[in-house]
Motif scaffolding. Sequence first.
Motif, PDB file in Angstrom:
ATOM      1  N   TRP A 107       1.414   1.879  -3.740  1.00 33.02           N
ATOM      2  CA  TRP A 107       0.067   2.011  -4.309  1.00 33.02           C
ATOM      3  C   TRP A 107      -0.564   3.350  -3.939  1.00 33.02           C
ATOM      4  O   TRP A 107      -1.221   3.981  -4.770  1.00 33.02           O
ATOM      5  CB  TRP A 107      -0.809   0.857  -3.816  1.00 33.02           C
ATOM      6  CG  TRP A 107      -2.263   1.028  -4.128  1.00 33.02           C
ATOM      7  CD1 TRP A 107      -2.894   0.707  -5.292  1.00 33.02           C
ATOM      8  CD2 TRP A 107      -3.264   1.591  -3.267  1.00 33.02           C
ATOM      9  NE1 TRP A 107      -4.231   1.031  -5.218  1.00 33.02           N
ATOM     10  CE2 TRP A 107      -4.481   1.576  -3.973  1.00 33.02           C
ATOM     11  CE3 TRP A 107      -3.240   2.106  -1.975  1.00 33.02           C
ATOM     12  CZ2 TRP A 107      -5.663   2.055  -3.426  1.00 33.02           C
ATOM     13  CZ3 TRP A 107      -4.420   2.576  -1.421  1.00 33.02           C
ATOM     14  CH2 TRP A 107      -5.618   2.552  -2.148  1.00 33.02           C
ATOM     15  N   SER A 108      -0.349   3.813  -2.731  1.00 29.75           N
ATOM     16  CA  SER A 108      -1.016   5.031  -2.262  1.00 29.75           C
ATOM     17  C   SER A 108      -0.614   6.256  -3.070  1.00 29.75           C
ATOM     18  O   SER A 108      -1.470   7.032  -3.513  1.00 29.75           O
ATOM     19  CB  SER A 108      -0.735   5.254  -0.770  1.00 29.75           C
ATOM     20  OG  SER A 108       0.652   5.468  -0.552  1.00 29.75           O
ATOM     21  N   TRP A 109       0.717   6.445  -3.277  1.00 25.85           N
ATOM     22  CA  TRP A 109       1.090   7.649  -4.022  1.00 25.85           C
ATOM     23  C   TRP A 109       0.888   7.495  -5.524  1.00 25.85           C
ATOM     24  O   TRP A 109       0.599   8.476  -6.221  1.00 25.85           O
ATOM     25  CB  TRP A 109       2.508   8.116  -3.697  1.00 25.85           C
ATOM     26  CG  TRP A 109       3.614   7.121  -3.691  1.00 25.85           C
ATOM     27  CD1 TRP A 109       4.154   6.505  -2.595  1.00 25.85           C
ATOM     28  CD2 TRP A 109       4.360   6.637  -4.822  1.00 25.85           C
ATOM     29  NE1 TRP A 109       5.190   5.667  -2.979  1.00 25.85           N
ATOM     30  CE2 TRP A 109       5.337   5.735  -4.322  1.00 25.85           C
ATOM     31  CE3 TRP A 109       4.306   6.890  -6.186  1.00 25.85           C
ATOM     32  CZ2 TRP A 109       6.234   5.074  -5.172  1.00 25.85           C
ATOM     33  CZ3 TRP A 109       5.198   6.231  -7.030  1.00 25.85           C
ATOM     34  CH2 TRP A 109       6.147   5.348  -6.520  1.00 25.85           C
ATOM     35  N   LEU A 130     -11.660   5.745   1.902  1.00 23.36           N
ATOM     36  CA  LEU A 130     -11.188   4.395   1.618  1.00 23.36           C
ATOM     37  C   LEU A 130     -12.311   3.367   1.773  1.00 23.36           C
ATOM     38  O   LEU A 130     -12.408   2.419   0.981  1.00 23.36           O
ATOM     39  CB  LEU A 130     -10.029   4.045   2.548  1.00 23.36           C
ATOM     40  CG  LEU A 130      -8.700   4.762   2.276  1.00 23.36           C
ATOM     41  CD1 LEU A 130      -7.708   4.468   3.389  1.00 23.36           C
ATOM     42  CD2 LEU A 130      -8.123   4.347   0.930  1.00 23.36           C
ATOM     43  N   VAL A 147      -6.907  -2.839   2.698  1.00 23.09           N
ATOM     44  CA  VAL A 147      -7.446  -1.536   3.103  1.00 23.09           C
ATOM     45  C   VAL A 147      -8.067  -1.625   4.492  1.00 23.09           C
ATOM     46  O   VAL A 147      -7.883  -0.734   5.332  1.00 23.09           O
ATOM     47  CB  VAL A 147      -8.466  -1.038   2.063  1.00 23.09           C
ATOM     48  CG1 VAL A 147      -9.195   0.209   2.569  1.00 23.09           C
ATOM     49  CG2 VAL A 147      -7.762  -0.740   0.735  1.00 23.09           C
ATOM     50  N   THR A 163      -1.630   6.068  -6.772  1.00 19.91           N
ATOM     51  CA  THR A 163      -3.075   6.185  -6.967  1.00 19.91           C
ATOM     52  C   THR A 163      -3.589   7.598  -6.722  1.00 19.91           C
ATOM     53  O   THR A 163      -4.472   8.076  -7.440  1.00 19.91           O
ATOM     54  CB  THR A 163      -3.804   5.198  -6.035  1.00 19.91           C
ATOM     55  OG1 THR A 163      -3.363   3.874  -6.326  1.00 19.91           O
ATOM     56  CG2 THR A 163      -5.319   5.273  -6.217  1.00 19.91           C
ATOM     57  N   THR A 164      -3.032   8.287  -5.755  1.00 18.40           N
ATOM     58  CA  THR A 164      -3.662   9.538  -5.312  1.00 18.40           C
ATOM     59  C   THR A 164      -2.936  10.807  -5.717  1.00 18.40           C
ATOM     60  O   THR A 164      -3.560  11.864  -5.794  1.00 18.40           O
ATOM     61  CB  THR A 164      -3.805   9.537  -3.780  1.00 18.40           C
ATOM     62  OG1 THR A 164      -2.500   9.450  -3.170  1.00 18.40           O
ATOM     63  CG2 THR A 164      -4.651   8.361  -3.308  1.00 18.40           C
ATOM     64  N   LEU A 221       0.813  -1.205   0.000  1.00 16.18           N
ATOM     65  CA  LEU A 221       0.000   0.000   0.000  1.00 16.18           C
ATOM     66  C   LEU A 221       0.853   1.265   0.000  1.00 16.18           C
ATOM     67  O   LEU A 221       0.349   2.347  -0.333  1.00 16.18           O
ATOM     68  CB  LEU A 221      -0.938   0.013   1.214  1.00 16.18           C
ATOM     69  CG  LEU A 221      -1.988  -1.098   1.249  1.00 16.18           C
ATOM     70  CD1 LEU A 221      -2.835  -0.991   2.517  1.00 16.18           C
ATOM     71  CD2 LEU A 221      -2.881  -1.058   0.008  1.00 16.18           C
TER      72      LEU A 221
END
Length: 367
Positions: free
Chosen positions: A181-183, A290, A341, A185-186, A178
């Motif tokens: 994945w987090s940066w 989320l 998540v 994705t966002t 994650l």
Amino acid sequence: MRPWRALTWAGSASAVALTVHSLLNARGLRVPVLDPPPAPGRVSVLVPARDEEEDLPACLASLLDQVQVPDYEVVVVDDASSDRTAEVVGAVAASDARVRLVRGAGPPPGWLGKTAACDQAARHATGEVLVFVDADVVLAPHAVAAAVDLLRRTGLDVVCPYPRQLALTWSERLVQPLLQWSWLTTLPLRTAEVSPRPSLAAANGQFLVVDAATYRRAGGHAAVRGEVLDDLALLRAVKAAGGTGGVADGTALATCRMYGGWEDLRAGYAKSLWSAFGSAPAAVAVGAGLVVTYLVPPAAALTGSPVGVVGYLAGVVGRYAAAERTGGRSVPDAFWHPASVALLLGLLGDSWRGRRRGGLVWKGRSL
């Protein structure tokens, strides 16, 4: 049922949009060259270390195996370790003049241990480029030269080549992916590099490369002395001083296993996750987002909702693409994305509870 259907539609639409954004980000992610030119000028590699006798030998061996870096030094700060960290570094330093051991006395009032150790290392550094490396990171032979080349070629002031995260146990495989994945994705990564907005920042102190003059102009680690997420805070300080920077693909440059199982992972996230979003209301807002985006659609899919299936699969595709792009494990792990998540939200709540009770501890020190 109307509110539930509305939430399913909203969550699925959000999941699709964010996955499309992550795919675009993955295409635009900066990638260091694999055959870099010699690094110009002097480079200082700085390693803060507290109780790292097990990980340091591999880290130091990789640092001394660097190519295309004709002039560099390695400064290791022993942050008042209770194990043989100092002895390990001292033995290497005795046989290689490029390595220096600095014995730290622990953080002064108002400082955290890592920020104080990084500050001490920087004060002993003589390079034009500072390369901060965590003791649990192992670099490829071309890593430092490639990272310095990326810094100079792009004109950025900070570059964080994100190491490939090694995840072995079930908890690591659920949570660690994650991070990338987090940066992906966002954040709009190229915009984030030059934006002064604090919310548009992504960094990783495991492998962080910064122009030395910019670092000092921004106040160095003294400017972020009490920050748990010191890497992110340092990037924001650099941006506040007029600099630029962000993350890059470090998959071929470095590896890191942050935590060795559930207990280590839980303690590690507890110490810092509370500060990731700036405030409790912001953390609640992110958590709610989320839930709607990545938990409601798969729950609806279990009841036969086609829209929920689309939302669930969008999350899986985003997770799969992030893993493929950053050297992670994509199958079957991507299909567990809702569980990832959910576990992250549990860790976020756990971190905030520890923060409010004043019970957060890391490596024997209260935070």
